[in-house]
Design a protein around this motif. Structure first.
Motif, PDB file in Angstrom:
ATOM      1  N   ASN A  99      -6.797  19.080  -4.748  1.00 37.86           N
ATOM      2  CA  ASN A  99      -6.480  20.039  -3.687  1.00 37.86           C
ATOM      3  C   ASN A  99      -5.024  19.825  -3.265  1.00 37.86           C
ATOM      4  O   ASN A  99      -4.703  18.871  -2.557  1.00 37.86           O
ATOM      5  N   ARG A 100      -4.151  20.714  -3.707  1.00 42.23           N
ATOM      6  CA  ARG A 100      -2.715  20.513  -3.442  1.00 42.23           C
ATOM      7  C   ARG A 100      -2.375  20.607  -1.964  1.00 42.23           C
ATOM      8  O   ARG A 100      -1.396  20.009  -1.504  1.00 42.23           O
ATOM      9  N   TRP A 101      -3.162  21.358  -1.189  1.00 44.43           N
ATOM     10  CA  TRP A 101      -2.889  21.476   0.242  1.00 44.43           C
ATOM     11  C   TRP A 101      -3.166  20.143   0.940  1.00 44.43           C
ATOM     12  O   TRP A 101      -2.386  19.704   1.793  1.00 44.43           O
ATOM     13  N   LEU A 102      -4.267  19.508   0.572  1.00 45.21           N
ATOM     14  CA  LEU A 102      -4.559  18.186   1.113  1.00 45.21           C
ATOM     15  C   LEU A 102      -3.438  17.213   0.755  1.00 45.21           C
ATOM     16  O   LEU A 102      -2.957  16.449   1.595  1.00 45.21           O
ATOM     17  N   ALA A 103      -3.037  17.234  -0.509  1.00 46.87           N
ATOM     18  CA  ALA A 103      -2.001  16.311  -0.983  1.00 46.87           C
ATOM     19  C   ALA A 103      -0.689  16.507  -0.227  1.00 46.87           C
ATOM     20  O   ALA A 103      -0.030  15.532   0.158  1.00 46.87           O
ATOM     21  N   THR A 104      -0.316  17.760   0.010  1.00 46.28           N
ATOM     22  CA  THR A 104       0.945  18.053   0.704  1.00 46.28           C
ATOM     23  C   THR A 104       0.924  17.558   2.144  1.00 46.28           C
ATOM     24  O   THR A 104       1.867  16.904   2.608  1.00 46.28           O
ATOM     25  N   VAL A 105      -0.155  17.860   2.852  1.00 45.30           N
ATOM     26  CA  VAL A 105      -0.238  17.454   4.265  1.00 45.30           C
ATOM     27  C   VAL A 105      -0.291  15.931   4.390  1.00 45.30           C
ATOM     28  O   VAL A 105       0.376  15.342   5.252  1.00 45.30           O
ATOM     29  N   ILE A 106      -1.057  15.273   3.529  1.00 43.17           N
ATOM     30  CA  ILE A 106      -1.135  13.806   3.560  1.00 43.17           C
ATOM     31  C   ILE A 106       0.243  13.208   3.291  1.00 43.17           C
ATOM     32  O   ILE A 106       0.674  12.276   3.969  1.00 43.17           O
ATOM     33  N   GLY A 107       0.954  13.760   2.303  1.00 43.36           N
ATOM     34  CA  GLY A 107       2.293  13.258   1.985  1.00 43.36           C
ATOM     35  C   GLY A 107       3.238  13.382   3.161  1.00 43.36           C
ATOM     36  O   GLY A 107       4.013  12.462   3.458  1.00 43.36           O
ATOM     37  N   ASP A 108       3.183  14.499   3.873  1.00 43.67           N
ATOM     38  CA  ASP A 108       4.055  14.715   5.030  1.00 43.67           C
ATOM     39  C   ASP A 108       3.724  13.726   6.157  1.00 43.67           C
ATOM     40  O   ASP A 108       4.631  13.171   6.798  1.00 43.67           O
ATOM     41  N   LEU A 109       2.434  13.514   6.398  1.00 43.77           N
ATOM     42  CA  LEU A 109       2.038  12.593   7.468  1.00 43.77           C
ATOM     43  C   LEU A 109       2.407  11.149   7.128  1.00 43.77           C
ATOM     44  O   LEU A 109       2.793  10.373   8.001  1.00 43.77           O
ATOM     45  N   ARG A 110       2.299  10.811   5.858  1.00 46.88           N
ATOM     46  CA  ARG A 110       2.665   9.450   5.443  1.00 46.88           C
ATOM     47  C   ARG A 110       4.131   9.143   5.728  1.00 46.88           C
ATOM     48  O   ARG A 110       4.496   8.019   6.048  1.00 46.88           O
ATOM     49  N   LYS A 111       4.983  10.160   5.566  1.00 53.10           N
ATOM     50  CA  LYS A 111       6.413   9.958   5.832  1.00 53.10           C
ATOM     51  C   LYS A 111       6.634   9.553   7.283  1.00 53.10           C
ATOM     52  O   LYS A 111       7.466   8.687   7.579  1.00 53.10           O
ATOM     53  N   ILE A 112       5.895  10.184   8.189  1.00 53.85           N
ATOM     54  CA  ILE A 112       6.042   9.856   9.609  1.00 53.85           C
ATOM     55  C   ILE A 112       5.570   8.431   9.872  1.00 53.85           C
ATOM     56  O   ILE A 112       6.241   7.654  10.564  1.00 53.85           O
ATOM     57  N   VAL A 113       4.423   8.070   9.304  1.00 53.37           N
ATOM     58  CA  VAL A 113       3.876   6.727   9.500  1.00 53.37           C
ATOM     59  C   VAL A 113       4.862   5.673   8.993  1.00 53.37           C
ATOM     60  O   VAL A 113       5.024   4.615   9.597  1.00 53.37           O
ATOM     61  N   LYS A 114       5.542   5.997   7.887  1.00 51.99           N
ATOM     62  CA  LYS A 114       6.484   5.054   7.280  1.00 51.99           C
ATOM     63  C   LYS A 114       7.633   4.704   8.216  1.00 51.99           C
ATOM     64  O   LYS A 114       8.247   3.640   8.101  1.00 51.99           O
ATOM     65  N   LEU A 115       7.936   5.584   9.154  1.00 49.17           N
ATOM     66  CA  LEU A 115       9.013   5.328  10.111  1.00 49.17           C
ATOM     67  C   LEU A 115       8.708   4.144  11.020  1.00 49.17           C
ATOM     68  O   LEU A 115       9.621   3.540  11.589  1.00 49.17           O
ATOM     69  N   SER A 116       7.435   3.827  11.187  1.00 50.28           N
ATOM     70  CA  SER A 116       7.077   2.726  12.095  1.00 50.28           C
ATOM     71  C   SER A 116       7.575   1.392  11.555  1.00 50.28           C
ATOM     72  O   SER A 116       7.788   0.443  12.303  1.00 50.28           O
ATOM     73  N   ARG A 117       7.727   1.309  10.204  1.00 53.71           N
ATOM     74  CA  ARG A 117       8.240   0.116   9.536  1.00 53.71           C
ATOM     75  C   ARG A 117       7.403  -1.131   9.812  1.00 53.71           C
ATOM     76  O   ARG A 117       7.867  -2.253   9.628  1.00 53.71           O
ATOM     77  N   LEU A 118       6.184  -0.961  10.256  1.00 54.63           N
ATOM     78  CA  LEU A 118       5.267  -2.089  10.418  1.00 54.63           C
ATOM     79  C   LEU A 118       4.363  -2.135   9.187  1.00 54.63           C
ATOM     80  O   LEU A 118       3.845  -1.113   8.761  1.00 54.63           O
ATOM     81  N   GLN A 119       4.185  -3.311   8.605  1.00 54.91           N
ATOM     82  CA  GLN A 119       3.338  -3.443   7.432  1.00 54.91           C
ATOM     83  C   GLN A 119       2.010  -4.048   7.848  1.00 54.91           C
ATOM     84  O   GLN A 119       1.921  -5.232   8.164  1.00 54.91           O
ATOM     85  N   GLN A 120       0.962  -3.211   7.829  1.00 49.33           N
ATOM     86  CA  GLN A 120      -0.323  -3.642   8.359  1.00 49.33           C
ATOM     87  C   GLN A 120      -0.924  -4.825   7.600  1.00 49.33           C
ATOM     88  O   GLN A 120      -1.719  -5.572   8.149  1.00 49.33           O
ATOM     89  N   LEU A 121      -0.522  -5.065   6.350  1.00 53.72           N
ATOM     90  CA  LEU A 121      -1.096  -6.173   5.581  1.00 53.72           C
ATOM     91  C   LEU A 121      -0.620  -7.536   6.070  1.00 53.72           C
ATOM     92  O   LEU A 121      -1.151  -8.560   5.650  1.00 53.72           O
ATOM     93  N   HIS A 122       0.376  -7.539   6.973  1.00 53.29           N
ATOM     94  CA  HIS A 122       0.842  -8.809   7.537  1.00 53.29           C
ATOM     95  C   HIS A 122      -0.018  -9.257   8.715  1.00 53.29           C
ATOM     96  O   HIS A 122       0.134 -10.367   9.212  1.00 53.29           O
ATOM     97  N   ALA A 123      -0.920  -8.396   9.164  1.00 53.93           N
ATOM     98  CA  ALA A 123      -1.838  -8.799  10.243  1.00 53.93           C
ATOM     99  C   ALA A 123      -2.802  -9.854   9.695  1.00 53.93           C
ATOM    100  O   ALA A 123      -3.231  -9.760   8.537  1.00 53.93           O
TER     101      ALA A 123
END
Length: 221
Positions: free
Chosen positions: A144-168
């Motif tokens: 589903n390309r629409w799902l893929a596009t929206v997920i990709g856009d949201l991931r970019k925003i999350v990436k701005l936090s620069r926190l790596q959850q695997l370090h918890a």
């Protein structure tokens, strides 16, 4: 070196996006058009078009009479974004469980074995890469390309936090367990189970990020 591309502003946007994700352009940084145009050896027209692209993506914000700044992601932003990503990627897992061939599952098996090896060796960067590949594979299997596009856009925003959850603390092992639960549901062709397991996985990612943010907050004397 001068940038050459059929769509120059797309390449400029890609370069600026990369610098933002690499931390060269920190959240809150003023994007000086004159300096950036000089650095990239381009005119300000494609630069402004590139900034419009990044503004639409949410990586940059434009303030009237002040200019453009690298966006800052708040805890509220993450609280609002993660439930949406969880729903969307859950749906991807649901569709993947119905669409995956035996060959697709064999390829996912290899990726999960790689993920487990990295988790055991505590190789966080390599784990992130395998983790990303698994998420991308499941999104692709949803078809589903629409799902893929929206997920990709949201991931970019999350990436701005620069926190790596695997370090918890304990998160690496927990993440692996969650991935294996998703994969077990995919192998069983359990669409609803895959959906639920993926949503749990994303929800726990948010919890881990919240924990990290809390730990990094300066303590009051």
């Amino acid at each position: 070196m001068r940038l050459v591309h059929n769509s120059l502003h797309d390449e400029v946007a890609a370069q600026l996006r990369e610098r933002i994700f690499a931390g060269e352009l920190q959240p809150g940084t003023f994007l000086d058009e004159v300096k950036l145009a000089e650095q990239l050896k381009i005119s300000r027209t494609p630069l402004r078009e590139a900034l419009k692209v990044l503004t639409v993506e949410g990586l940059v914000r434009h303030e009237p009479r002040r200019g453009c700044f690298v966006n800052e992601v708040t805890e509220k932003d993450l609280d609002e974004i993660f439930p949406v990503i969880a729903l969307l990627e859950g749906r991807c897992a649901y569709e993947a469980a119905r669409n995956a061939t035996d060959g697709d599952l064999a390829a996912l098996e290899d990726l999960h074995q790689k993920l487990a090896r990295h988790a055991k060796a505590k190789r966080i960067n390599e784990y992130y890469e395998a983790n990303f590949a698994i998420h991308e594979a499941i999104i692709a299997l949803a078809g589903n390309r629409w799902l893929a596009t929206v997920i990709g856009d949201l991931r970019k925003i999350v990436k701005l936090s620069r926190l790596q959850q695997l370090h918890a603390p304990g998160r690496l092992e927990q993440s692996l367990s969650e991935h294996l639960a998703v994969f077990a549901a995919l192998k069983a062709r359990d669409a609803e189970g895959a959906d639920a397991a993926m949503r749990t996985h994303l929800t726990r990612q948010r919890e881990a990020l919240r924990e990290l943010a809390r730990a990094q907050r300066p303590r009051l004397a």
